[in-house]
Write a protein that holds these residues in place. Structure first.
Motif, short mmCIF file in Angstrom:
data_model
loop_
_atom_site.label_atom_id
_atom_site.label_comp_id
_atom_site.label_asym_id
_atom_site.label_seq_id
_atom_site.Cartn_x
_atom_site.Cartn_y
_atom_site.Cartn_z
N LEU A 1 0.94 3.73 2.15
CA LEU A 1 1.48 3.94 3.49
C LEU A 1 2.52 2.88 3.83
CD1 LEU A 1 1.46 5.55 6.10
CD2 LEU A 1 -0.45 4.15 6.89
N ARG B 1 5.81 3.73 2.31
CA ARG B 1 6.45 4.83 3.03
C ARG B 1 7.10 4.31 4.32
NH1 ARG B 1 4.52 5.88 -1.16
NH2 ARG B 1 6.61 5.29 -1.67
N THR C 1 0.84 -1.19 0.00
CA THR C 1 0.00 0.00 0.00
C THR C 1 0.89 1.25 0.00
OG1 THR C 1 -0.06 0.17 2.41
CG2 THR C 1 -1.75 -1.22 1.36
#
Length: 119
Positions: free
Chosen positions: A6, A9, A4
């Motif tokens: 997020l 990251r 995903t």
């Protein structure tokens, strides 16, 4: 989860933290900078510096350590590409070290501006 936005990251942050730890663990110049950063941070608490002074101090610490890390990376790449002495590689290393010098001078000046009036 790691695919995903997020998750990617967070994975990137993990790599950054691992890289920072490797830098601190293996590079004497960063180790010295880390000790100086800890010392100057303690001085900030001892001298009760202002929020503005903290901002400049944190910026200076981050600048020096970041540029030192980039210098280390540039030197490692240069050594990998051309392990023997070469004038152009020497120039690259000197310029990278010069960038650290500029950052360190700026940090020392910031420290002088903050701490000299406190004496």
């Amino acid at each position: 989860m790691w695919n995903t936005f997020l998750g990617k990251r967070l994975k990137g942050c993990k790599y950054a933290i691992v890289g920072a730890w490797k830098l601190i663990k293996t590079e004497p110049s960063i180790q010295v900078q880390t000790i100086i950063a800890i010392g100057i941070t303690i001085a900030g608490f001892v001298f009760n510096i202002s929020a503005t002074e903290w901002m400049f101090q944190i910026f200076a610490i981050g600048l020096v350590m970041s540029v030192e890390g980039l210098n280390t990376a540039a030197e490692a790449i240069a050594d990998f590409v051309h392990p023997d002495y070469h004038n152009k590689i020497g120039f690259i290393k000197d310029v990278a070290a010069g960038a650290v010098f500029f950052a360190a001078v700026a940090a020392v000046l910031i420290a002088c501006i903050i701490y000299i009036p406190k004496f």
